[in-house]
Design a protein around this motif. Structure first.
Motif, PDB file in Angstrom:
ATOM      1  N   GLY A   1       0.714  -1.308   0.027  1.00  0.00           N
ATOM      2  CA  GLY A   1      -0.055   0.109   0.048  1.00  0.00           C
ATOM      3  C   GLY A   1       0.854   1.212  -0.011  1.00  0.00           C
ATOM      4  N   LEU A   2       2.023   1.334  -0.516  1.00  0.00           N
ATOM      5  CA  LEU A   2       2.868   2.516  -0.588  1.00  0.00           C
ATOM      6  C   LEU A   2       2.876   3.216  -1.550  1.00  0.00           C
ATOM      7  CD1 LEU A   2       6.013   0.241   0.278  1.00  0.00           C
ATOM      8  CD2 LEU A   2       5.082   2.053   1.839  1.00  0.00           C
ATOM      9  N   GLU A   3       1.907   2.972  -2.549  1.00  0.00           N
ATOM     10  CA  GLU A   3       2.151   3.715  -3.835  1.00  0.00           C
ATOM     11  C   GLU A   3       1.613   5.274  -3.617  1.00  0.00           C
ATOM     12  OE1 GLU A   3       1.696  -0.281  -5.548  1.00  0.00           O
ATOM     13  OE2 GLU A   3       0.882   0.536  -3.757  1.00  0.00           O
ATOM     14  N   PRO A   4       0.649   5.645  -2.688  1.00  0.00           N
ATOM     15  CA  PRO A   4       0.378   7.040  -2.374  1.00  0.00           C
ATOM     16  C   PRO A   4       1.712   7.891  -1.742  1.00  0.00           C
ATOM     17  CG  PRO A   4      -1.350   5.675  -1.517  1.00  0.00           C
ATOM     18  CD  PRO A   4      -0.108   4.503  -1.722  1.00  0.00           C
ATOM     19  N   ARG A   5       2.664   7.121  -1.490  1.00  0.00           N
ATOM     20  CA  ARG A   5       3.901   7.790  -1.057  1.00  0.00           C
ATOM     21  C   ARG A   5       4.936   8.304  -1.871  1.00  0.00           C
ATOM     22  NH1 ARG A   5       4.816   7.376   4.833  1.00  0.00           N
ATOM     23  NH2 ARG A   5       3.146   6.377   5.957  1.00  0.00           N
ATOM     24  N   ILE A   6       4.867   7.604  -3.064  1.00  0.00           N
ATOM     25  CA  ILE A   6       5.634   7.622  -4.116  1.00  0.00           C
ATOM     26  C   ILE A   6       6.177   9.098  -4.683  1.00  0.00           C
ATOM     27  CG2 ILE A   6       6.088   7.285  -6.662  1.00  0.00           C
ATOM     28  CD1 ILE A   6       4.411   4.755  -6.728  1.00  0.00           C
ATOM     29  N   VAL A   7       7.432   9.371  -4.500  1.00  0.00           N
ATOM     30  CA  VAL A   7       8.119  10.796  -4.833  1.00  0.00           C
ATOM     31  C   VAL A   7       7.938  10.897  -6.405  1.00  0.00           C
ATOM     32  CG1 VAL A   7       9.717  10.554  -3.063  1.00  0.00           C
ATOM     33  CG2 VAL A   7      10.535   9.781  -5.269  1.00  0.00           C
ATOM     34  N   THR A   8       7.673  12.291  -6.850  1.00  0.00           N
ATOM     35  CA  THR A   8       7.571  12.553  -8.078  1.00  0.00           C
ATOM     36  C   THR A   8       8.915  12.689  -8.561  1.00  0.00           C
ATOM     37  OG1 THR A   8       7.688  15.001  -7.767  1.00  0.00           O
ATOM     38  CG2 THR A   8       5.631  14.070  -7.561  1.00  0.00           C
ATOM     39  N   ARG A   9       8.994  12.896  -9.938  1.00  0.00           N
ATOM     40  CA  ARG A   9      10.244  13.096 -10.754  1.00  0.00           C
ATOM     41  C   ARG A   9      11.020  14.519 -10.272  1.00  0.00           C
ATOM     42  NH1 ARG A   9       8.014  12.567 -16.615  1.00  0.00           N
ATOM     43  NH2 ARG A   9       6.720  11.236 -15.314  1.00  0.00           N
ATOM     44  N   TRP A  10      10.108  15.299  -9.907  1.00  0.00           N
ATOM     45  CA  TRP A  10      10.533  16.920  -9.249  1.00  0.00           C
ATOM     46  C   TRP A  10      11.249  16.684  -8.236  1.00  0.00           C
ATOM     47  CZ3 TRP A  10      10.529  17.884 -14.099  1.00  0.00           C
ATOM     48  CH2 TRP A  10       9.253  17.677 -14.974  1.00  0.00           C
ATOM     49  N   ASP A  11      10.552  15.758  -7.200  1.00  0.00           N
ATOM     50  CA  ASP A  11      11.322  15.429  -5.920  1.00  0.00           C
ATOM     51  C   ASP A  11      12.573  14.931  -6.080  1.00  0.00           C
ATOM     52  OD1 ASP A  11       8.955  16.201  -4.325  1.00  0.00           O
ATOM     53  OD2 ASP A  11       7.985  14.079  -4.635  1.00  0.00           O
ATOM     54  N   VAL A  12      12.829  13.954  -7.033  1.00  0.00           N
ATOM     55  CA  VAL A  12      14.030  13.479  -7.294  1.00  0.00           C
ATOM     56  C   VAL A  12      15.174  14.420  -7.813  1.00  0.00           C
ATOM     57  CG1 VAL A  12      15.328  11.785  -8.573  1.00  0.00           C
ATOM     58  CG2 VAL A  12      13.105  11.049  -7.491  1.00  0.00           C
ATOM     59  N   GLN A  13      14.548  15.252  -8.525  1.00  0.00           N
ATOM     60  CA  GLN A  13      15.690  16.438  -8.834  1.00  0.00           C
ATOM     61  C   GLN A  13      15.948  17.161  -7.901  1.00  0.00           C
ATOM     62  OE1 GLN A  13      13.991  17.294 -13.850  1.00  0.00           O
ATOM     63  NE2 GLN A  13      15.299  18.720 -12.681  1.00  0.00           N
ATOM     64  N   LYS A  14      15.238  17.382  -7.091  1.00  0.00           N
ATOM     65  CA  LYS A  14      15.539  18.319  -5.774  1.00  0.00           C
ATOM     66  C   LYS A  14      16.704  17.301  -5.144  1.00  0.00           C
ATOM     67  CE  LYS A  14      11.301  20.761  -5.408  1.00  0.00           C
ATOM     68  NZ  LYS A  14       9.965  20.899  -4.560  1.00  0.00           N
ATOM     69  N   TYR A  15      16.396  16.259  -4.999  1.00  0.00           N
ATOM     70  CA  TYR A  15      17.088  15.365  -4.203  1.00  0.00           C
ATOM     71  C   TYR A  15      18.386  15.072  -4.791  1.00  0.00           C
ATOM     72  CZ  TYR A  15      19.466  10.461  -4.127  1.00  0.00           C
ATOM     73  OH  TYR A  15      20.159   9.432  -3.987  1.00  0.00           O
ATOM     74  N   ALA A  16      18.623  14.997  -6.181  1.00  0.00           N
ATOM     75  CA  ALA A  16      19.875  14.891  -6.875  1.00  0.00           C
ATOM     76  C   ALA A  16      20.510  16.256  -6.587  1.00  0.00           C
ATOM     77  CB  ALA A  16      19.561  14.975  -8.360  1.00  0.00           C
ATOM     78  N   ARG A  17      19.972  17.323  -6.609  1.00  0.00           N
ATOM     79  CA  ARG A  17      20.870  18.653  -6.350  1.00  0.00           C
ATOM     80  C   ARG A  17      21.369  18.660  -4.905  1.00  0.00           C
ATOM     81  NH1 ARG A  17      23.987  20.896  -9.133  1.00  0.00           N
ATOM     82  NH2 ARG A  17      22.732  20.622 -10.818  1.00  0.00           N
ATOM     83  N   LYS A  18      20.536  18.213  -3.931  1.00  0.00           N
ATOM     84  CA  LYS A  18      21.035  18.228  -2.611  1.00  0.00           C
ATOM     85  C   LYS A  18      21.888  17.368  -2.045  1.00  0.00           C
ATOM     86  CE  LYS A  18      16.389  19.408  -0.800  1.00  0.00           C
ATOM     87  NZ  LYS A  18      15.224  19.018   0.174  1.00  0.00           N
ATOM     88  N   ALA A  19      22.014  16.210  -2.952  1.00  0.00           N
ATOM     89  CA  ALA A  19      22.988  15.231  -2.935  1.00  0.00           C
ATOM     90  C   ALA A  19      24.431  15.576  -3.449  1.00  0.00           C
ATOM     91  CB  ALA A  19      22.615  13.614  -3.634  1.00  0.00           C
TER      92      ALA A  19
END
Length: 451
Positions: free
Chosen positions: A318-336
């Motif tokens: 039941g984890l699907e409502p928690r999936i990060v968006t592609r834009w969330d991941v772009q922010k993650y990549a920059r922070k990393a």
């Protein structure tokens, strides 16, 4: 123009007979990849120009990282293949490498096209003790060796189509959780290592460890190969399940011989980066040098406790409502990147489009876009082609960057209460057994479960 990164020599996957010696799949291209580009300024916030990085076909993982290059890992295999019907939830073992090699190959291929330049062998939970645990048939019917060999062959076949490295991976074992001695646990890792050496993987990863003691044992075994070793733990800022602080986990792993350390799985990108920051600080305090690595979940987990998302009542179906968006991941990549991490990827829930988001965010630094970006406009700019004007108005970074997507579930909570049973190494319910879980054992678990 940002060039599309050349990830193939001839083609893409298609189907071959099961009898094919290396079960990978290609289809003919209508045109070669060379010369294909993506407009750098197509979306607001996109770079005006970038410097192309040299292709380093023969450079190893440490050569790339030492040179300051960004290494993009792949995403999650067990969750993606479980949803497609090739992995069983519960054991989460990778017999699909033998039973359905075409599915494993296709996922490798999609990650490669999306920007991954490290492909991990699908050998998560592929130790012999795991393949025979709780009624699992794989060790007896297929064998640990065949599962690991097939995983190496598939990853290598796909990696050879692009500028990618193959990493052989081991993970935590039922033997350790059952309090087996150090020699027995190390023997399980060594059996996998024998295959990785035979197949000549480029480097090795010890990943998904809840206890630094076992992770150190894994690193010690992998170092016997003479190949570079990375080590990631599935822990958060609170440290491992024995209470060892996150930063000290990193110190122990580097002292054991790991050249790359970090975290994977169990926590979302923000929490994982917080943990890596603690690791970086303790490594600096100890005057130890190592490259940093992050491969988090693609699920938001602000409500997780020490053991991460496996304690959430929604895990795993039941984890699907928690999936990060592609834009969330772009922010993650920059922070990393800003934190100094240069090996950036994902774990469970990370799909190829998430990996593409990492590659797109870091395209200015890398000098090129992945092949998969040919069909994806920067920050949604391809929506300018949409016939509906209100959707065309969304073709800009400002629209997507701070979007707070609705779940569409008005009666559902935004967070959950983790189960938090507190079981770890030595707990009776975690003990290894070859026979399937009995009805009585299940009854006891059901009685303990609280809704």
């Amino acid at each position: 123009m940002l060039p599309i990164g050349k990830t193939t020599k001839q083609g893409t996957p298609t189907s071959l007979p099961r009898s094919a010696p290396v079960p990978c799949f290609r289809r003919a291209r209508s045109a070669p990849l060379s010369g294909v580009g993506v407009a750098a300024g197509a979306g607001r916030g996109a770079p005006a120009a970038v410097r192309a990085l040299p292709q380093r076909d023969h450079a190893g993982i440490l050569e790339r990282l030492d040179a300051g290059e960004i290494v993009i890992g792949d995403g999650g295999f067990v969750f993606a293949l479980e949803k497609k019907g090739y992995v069983k939830a519960g054991p989460w073992t990778p017999e699909a490498t033998v039973e359905h090699p075409e599915a494993v190959c296709q996922l490798h291929w999609e990650f490669l096209r999306a920007g991954s330049n490290v492909l991990q062998t699908f050998t998560f939970y592929a130790s012999e003790d795991k393949l025979e645990n709780r009624g699992n048939y794989v060790a007896e019917k297929i064998s640990c060796q065949k599962v690991n060999e097939a995983a190496c062959d598939i990853a290598r076949e796909v990696a050879n189509e692009g500028n990618a490295l193959v990493a052989g991976g081991v993970s935590q074992t039922p033997s350790y959780l059952s309090c087996k001695d150090k020699a027995e646990v190390k023997a399980a890792f060594r059996k996998q290592l024998d295959v990785f050496m035979k197949k000549n993987v480029n480097f090795l990863i010890a990943e998904y460890f809840e206890h630094v003691e076992e992770a150190v044992w894994a690193v010690e075994v992998l170092k016997e190969s003479g190949k570079p070793v990375a080590a990631t733990m599935c822990i958060g800022p609170e440290g491992d399940m024995h209470g060892v602080p996150s930063g000290q986990c990193a110190v122990q792993l580097v002292k054991a011989g790991a050249s790359i350390v970090g975290v994977n799985c169990h926590f979302d990108p923000d929490t994982s980066l917080e943990t890596v920051k603690l690791m970086k600080e303790d490594l600096q305090a100890a005057k130890l040098k190592a490259h940093l690595m992050s491969q988090p979940l693609a699920f938001h987990t602000p409500d997780c406790e020490k053991q991460g998302f496996i304690d959430l009542p929604e895990f795993p179906f039941g984890l699907e409502p928690r999936i990060v968006t592609r834009w969330d991941v772009q922010k993650y990549a920059r922070k990393a990147y800003d934190l100094g991490i240069r090996f950036i990827g994902g774990c469970c829930g990370f799909e190829p489009y998430h990996i593409r988001a990492i590659a797109e965010e870091l395209a200015p630094e890398r000098g090129f876009l992945p092949e998969a970006s040919e069909k994806h406009g920067s920050w949604g700019n391809s929506l300018s082609m949409h016939t509906k004007p209100w959707i065309g108005a969304r073709a800009r970074k400002e629209y997507w960057e701070n979007r707070r997507p609705a779940s569409g579930r008005p009666y559902c909570p935004s967070v959950s209460k983790p189960d938090g049973w507190g079981v770890t190494k030595g707990t009776r319910e975690l003990m290894q057994q070859k026979e399937a879980t009995s009805e009585q054992q299940l009854k006891e678990l059901f009685q303990k479960q609280k809704f």
